[in-house]
Enzyme design. Structure first.
Site, PDB file in Angstrom:
ATOM      1  CG  HIS A  52      18.431 -15.425  24.563  1.00 48.18           C
ATOM      2  ND1 HIS A  52      17.092 -15.142  24.640  1.00 48.18           N
ATOM      3  CD2 HIS A  52      18.855 -14.890  23.394  1.00 48.18           C
ATOM      4  CE1 HIS A  52      16.725 -14.480  23.562  1.00 48.18           C
ATOM      5  NE2 HIS A  52      17.780 -14.294  22.793  1.00 48.18           N
ATOM      6  CB  ALA A  53      24.386 -14.739  25.425  1.00 50.23           C
TER       7      ALA A  53
END
Length: 140
Positions: A52-53
């Site tokens: 994820h970011a």
């Protein structure tokens, strides 16, 4: 090489015959105030964490014990950072896709975060992340 400002940061090492000591201080060793700390441990062989970011969150990742790889991706290029010492860590700015893999037995990852947990800050879809990263680069 730095990927969007991501970099290894050496921490102070106080060497002593009784055992060594390192320290992390907000706004001194790392470029943000610490709002949250969490750790990852007992990762089964072959498992991947992250994927994820963050839109706003910055992180500092330290291998307190054992080793693991952190793969960072800005939507155009990727870089692998191997963490295996407790006296340095990886600064991860916001807007970078990250995942962690290749955890050794008994590894312990400490993650310091710049914001409190906020599910709305996460980007879990890689294609959406790439689109957001490209839009950000177009406005620079």
């Amino acid at each position: 090489m730095k990927l969007n400002g991501a970099k290894i940061i050496d921490l102070p090492k106080n060497l002593d015959r009784r055992g060594n000591l390192s320290v992390i201080e907000e706004l001194k060793n790392i470029p943000f105030k610490i709002k949250r700390a969490y750790w990852i441990y007992d990762v089964p062989g072959g498992e991947v964490r992250g994927g994820h970011a963050y839109k706003r969150n910055q992180e500092f990742i330290v291998a307190l014990s054992g080793s693991f790889d952190v793969i960072l991706d800005n939507g155009k290029e990727r870089q692998i950072f191997s963490l295996n010492r407790s006296y340095y860590g990886l600064y991860v700015p916001k807007g970078i896709w990250r995942q962690m893999q290749n955890f050794s037995t008994n590894s312990l990852a400490l993650i310091l975060a710049s914001i409190r947990f906020d599910v709305a800050d996460y980007v879990y879809d890689y294609e959406l992340f790439k689109q957001m990263a490209n839009e950000k680069n177009e406005h620079l």
